[in-house]
Design a protein around this motif. Structure first.
Motif, mmCIF file in Angstrom:
data_model
loop_
_atom_site.group_PDB
_atom_site.id
_atom_site.type_symbol
_atom_site.label_atom_id
_atom_site.label_comp_id
_atom_site.label_asym_id
_atom_site.label_seq_id
_atom_site.Cartn_x
_atom_site.Cartn_y
_atom_site.Cartn_z
ATOM 1 N N SER A 101 16.179 16.609 0.014
ATOM 2 C CA SER A 101 17.552 16.117 -0.074
ATOM 3 C C SER A 101 18.433 16.785 0.975
ATOM 4 N N VAL A 102 17.845 17.206 2.071
ATOM 5 C CA VAL A 102 18.641 17.877 3.098
ATOM 6 C C VAL A 102 19.526 16.844 3.803
ATOM 7 N N ASP A 103 20.688 17.298 4.213
ATOM 8 C CA ASP A 103 21.665 16.376 4.770
ATOM 9 C C ASP A 103 21.592 16.439 6.280
ATOM 10 N N VAL A 104 21.074 15.419 6.907
ATOM 11 C CA VAL A 104 20.925 15.454 8.360
ATOM 12 C C VAL A 104 21.464 14.176 8.955
ATOM 13 N N LYS A 105 21.733 14.251 10.281
ATOM 14 C CA LYS A 105 22.283 13.073 10.940
ATOM 15 C C LYS A 105 21.193 12.070 11.283
ATOM 16 N N LYS A 106 20.113 12.589 11.890
ATOM 17 C CA LYS A 106 19.094 11.629 12.341
ATOM 18 C C LYS A 106 17.839 11.855 11.532
ATOM 19 N N SER A 107 17.484 10.917 10.682
ATOM 20 C CA SER A 107 16.176 11.069 10.028
ATOM 21 C C SER A 107 15.258 9.974 10.529
ATOM 22 N N VAL A 108 14.005 10.311 10.555
ATOM 23 C CA VAL A 108 12.987 9.358 10.960
ATOM 24 C C VAL A 108 12.011 9.236 9.802
ATOM 25 N N VAL A 109 11.783 8.008 9.372
ATOM 26 C CA VAL A 109 10.853 7.780 8.265
ATOM 27 C C VAL A 109 9.523 7.354 8.864
ATOM 28 N N VAL A 110 8.489 8.138 8.620
ATOM 29 C CA VAL A 110 7.162 7.795 9.123
ATOM 30 C C VAL A 110 6.405 7.145 7.978
ATOM 31 N N THR A 111 6.174 5.854 8.084
ATOM 32 C CA THR A 111 5.497 5.140 6.995
ATOM 33 C C THR A 111 4.028 4.993 7.349
ATOM 34 N N ILE A 112 3.176 5.437 6.444
ATOM 35 C CA ILE A 112 1.739 5.356 6.703
ATOM 36 C C ILE A 112 1.179 4.244 5.833
ATOM 37 N N SER A 113 0.494 3.301 6.467
ATOM 38 C CA SER A 113 -0.072 2.199 5.698
ATOM 39 C C SER A 113 -1.424 1.861 6.294
ATOM 40 N N SER A 114 -2.055 0.835 5.736
ATOM 41 C CA SER A 114 -3.395 0.492 6.216
ATOM 42 C C SER A 114 -3.304 -0.656 7.208
ATOM 43 N N ASP A 115 -4.393 -0.845 7.934
ATOM 44 C CA ASP A 115 -4.447 -1.978 8.857
ATOM 45 C C ASP A 115 -4.971 -3.220 8.174
ATOM 46 N N LYS A 116 -5.930 -2.997 7.259
ATOM 47 C CA LYS A 116 -6.557 -4.146 6.605
ATOM 48 C C LYS A 116 -5.916 -4.392 5.259
ATOM 49 N N GLY A 117 -6.052 -5.597 4.785
ATOM 50 C CA GLY A 117 -5.445 -5.944 3.516
ATOM 51 C C GLY A 117 -6.436 -5.856 2.383
ATOM 52 N N LEU A 118 -6.150 -6.614 1.327
ATOM 53 C CA LEU A 118 -6.989 -6.658 0.135
ATOM 54 C C LEU A 118 -7.112 -5.286 -0.500
ATOM 55 N N CYS A 119 -6.044 -4.507 -0.434
ATOM 56 C CA CYS A 119 -6.128 -3.178 -1.025
ATOM 57 C C CYS A 119 -5.076 -2.991 -2.093
ATOM 58 N N GLY A 120 -4.789 -3.999 -2.847
ATOM 59 C CA GLY A 120 -3.882 -3.810 -3.963
ATOM 60 C C GLY A 120 -2.453 -3.680 -3.494
ATOM 61 N N GLY A 121 -1.665 -2.896 -4.199
ATOM 62 C CA GLY A 121 -0.235 -2.840 -3.919
ATOM 63 C C GLY A 121 0.223 -1.619 -3.165
ATOM 64 N N ILE A 122 -0.698 -0.831 -2.580
ATOM 65 C CA ILE A 122 -0.242 0.448 -2.036
ATOM 66 C C ILE A 122 0.662 0.271 -0.818
ATOM 67 N N ASN A 123 0.390 -0.734 0.006
ATOM 68 C CA ASN A 123 1.242 -0.897 1.189
ATOM 69 C C ASN A 123 2.630 -1.341 0.800
ATOM 70 N N SER A 124 2.722 -2.234 -0.195
ATOM 71 C CA SER A 124 4.054 -2.645 -0.643
ATOM 72 C C SER A 124 4.805 -1.470 -1.235
ATOM 73 N N THR A 125 4.070 -0.603 -1.967
ATOM 74 C CA THR A 125 4.739 0.567 -2.541
ATOM 75 C C THR A 125 5.282 1.457 -1.437
ATOM 76 N N SER A 126 4.434 1.706 -0.413
ATOM 77 C CA SER A 126 4.903 2.565 0.688
ATOM 78 C C SER A 126 6.141 1.985 1.332
#
Lengths: 325, 200
Positions: A101-126
């Protein structure tokens, strides 16, 4: 053929006529015909159509079973790696704490997901969590950007946050994951993106059926200094003597970069494990559904077959009885 | 739907499993609580994501007297070589030279250069060659050594070291760009450190 057409015509206009002429032409249950009309007037599907569906559903079941086996073996391979890498980020959290919860001006969100599909809901959750983090860190004078690893998150985020995406990296798992590759990746991100805080969003592998979305925060050295001076969580960072290097700032810079690559390595491995686990359970439920569908289709097929045999018998018998008397 | 049912069933079990890790110190929990609060205000429909603090064993506080043993965590990207091992002393190859760490050492952050790390426990010493990394010494006599690569000394081949050294020396002399020079220099540093580790 004409008799069949006549019969059909007769059926349409006189549904109650019980006796009917014997016809030599009789469509067998196995002839590839269009829809046959039943005796009483209800329509039922020809057996050929049902058989085609059964064949395709059986193939789907085989494929999904095979995919589940493949995912299980890949999971076994990568799970040991992920568990071994779990010790890697703990010293950093022990030293620098965790300040989501640190208060900063510039944050960068690094989202890690898969390349292939058919893996349930994890990418949507991310993606949902990344969007949540973005929203959390938005405000006046603040900006949040995305760095995306993996095709699936890119497809989802490019729809509404296209201008916020800084970097997209795909085909991460083409070669087996190793630290060198991830550190080169981390280097790229650090070079090209300005940040005060990096928030890495990934699915932590808890067990084969449960994946916990997690966000790890890595702060830039300036923010670390600022937080250390202001006291609070990082207050005792000043008590640490810094050996070597010319300035403390240099060491802190190296530390932040090293922390980022270590945390990324663990995050990428955990996400890969979660992907394989989610694919296993998705393919498992898929095969089960296919099995259920196959059962229902088999019943329909048998009913259809037996009904057409019964119709044939009735017609023969009624024809014979019409001839006799 | 079945999957979601499995997930729902697993979540309480998983959450209780995760709770066994999250024996947070109260200070740690306030940071997490702030985050959870802020999250719930902005995004009320979703559960907040977990943070690394909930997955970590908390460290003990600084004791008033100096403990007798040093607790060492030596981690590599591929394995945890030593996890909370109680030892008498470790000697780490910091950039400023070999640094001996005993229980009660002052809290320090040091960067490592390629060299030999030796772990002394009782009468036995285990030596590793580490490529580089960091060492954090905390006030409660915990030492965290994070290295990128480490190998026990008996697994290093002296001939290959010599070959590598001559190869990189040659590369340095034929290097044209700064990048090549830097890479060759790093190679030379590592190999000469390996050499002295094997001989010394």
């Amino acid at each position: 053929m004409a008799m069949a057409a006549l019969r059909r015509e007769g059926r349409r206009f006189a549904p109650l006529i019980s006796s009917r002429p014997v016809t030599a032409v009789r469509s067998s249950p196995f002839a590839p015909s269009h829809e046959d009309e039943g005796r009483i007037g209800f329509r039922y599907i020809s057996t050929q159509i049902v058989r085609n569906r059964m064949k395709s559903v059986k193939n789907i079941q085989k494929i999904t079973k095979a995919m589940k086996m493949v995912a299980a073996s890949k999971l076994r391979a990568i799970q040991t790696k992920a568990e071994n890498s779990r010790g890697l980020w703990q010293p950093f959290t022990a030293l620098l704490g965790d300040l989501p919860s640190v208060d900063v001006k510039k944050s960068v969100v690094v989202t890690i997901s898969s390349d292939k599909g058919l893996c349930g809901g994890i990418n949507s959750t991310s993606v949902k969590i990344s969007k949540g983090v973005h929203k959390l860190n938005s405000g006046p004078e603040k900006e949040t950007k995305y760095v995306i690893l993996g095709e699936k998150a890119k497809a989802q985020l490019i729809r509404d946050s296209k201008k916020d995406i800084e970097l997209v990296i795909a085909e991460l798992q083409k070669n087996p994951l190793n630290y060198t590759q991830v550190s080169v990746l981390a280097d790229e991100i650090l070079k090209n993106v300005e940040f005060d805080a990096l928030r890495i969003v990934f699915n932590k592998f808890h067990s084969v059926v449960s994946f916990l979305p997690t966000v790890s925060t890595v702060l830039s050295p300036e923010i670390v200094e600022r937080e250390a001076e202001s006291g609070g969580k990082l207050g005792d960072l000043d008590n640490y003597e810094v050996e070597g290097g010319e300035t403390k700032g240099e060491i802190l810079q190296n530390l932040a970069e090293f922390q980022f690559s270590c945390v990324m390595f663990n995050a990428v491995l955990e996400n890969a494990c979660s992907e394989q686990g989610a694919r296993m359970s998705a393919m498992d439920s898929s095969s089960r559904n296919a099995g259920d569908m196959l059962d229902r289709l088999t019943l329909t097929y048998n009913r259809t077959r037996q009904a057409s045999i019964t119709t044939e018998l009735i017609e023969i018998i009624s024809g014979a009885s019409a001839l006799e008397g | 739907m079945l999957r979601r049912a499995m997930g729902l069933l697993a979540r309480p079990i998983a959450a209780s499993g995760a709770r066994s890790f999250s024996t947070d110190l109260p200070a740690a929990q306030t940071a997490d609580a702030m985050f959870v609060e802020a999250w719930n205000k902005v995004i009320p429909n979703m559960d907040p994501p977990k943070t690394p603090l909930s997955f970590m064993q908390p460290r003990p506080a600084t004791p008033s007297s100096i403990p007798s043993k040093l607790t060492v965590n030596f981690v590599l990207p591929y394995a945890s070589e030593l996890a909370t091992r109680e030892v008498d002393m470790v000697i780490v190859p910091a950039t400023t030279g070999q640094m001996g760490v005993l229980p009660g050492h002052v809290a320090t952050i040091a960067e490592l250069k390629p060299g030999v790390l030796s772990v002394h426990e009782g009468n036995e010493t285990t030596k590793y060659f580490v490529s580089s990394g960091f060492v954090f010494i905390h006030a409660n006599s915990f030492a965290d050594i994070i290295a990128v690569e480490a190998a026990p000394l008996n697994q290093i081949d002296a001939n290959l070291v010599q070959k590598g050294l001559s190869e990189f020396t040659q590369k340095l002399s034929s290097a044209t760009t700064d990048l090549e020079k830097a890479e060759a220099q790093i190679g030379i540093d590592v190999h000469s450190a390996l050499n002295s580790a094997l001989t010394g």
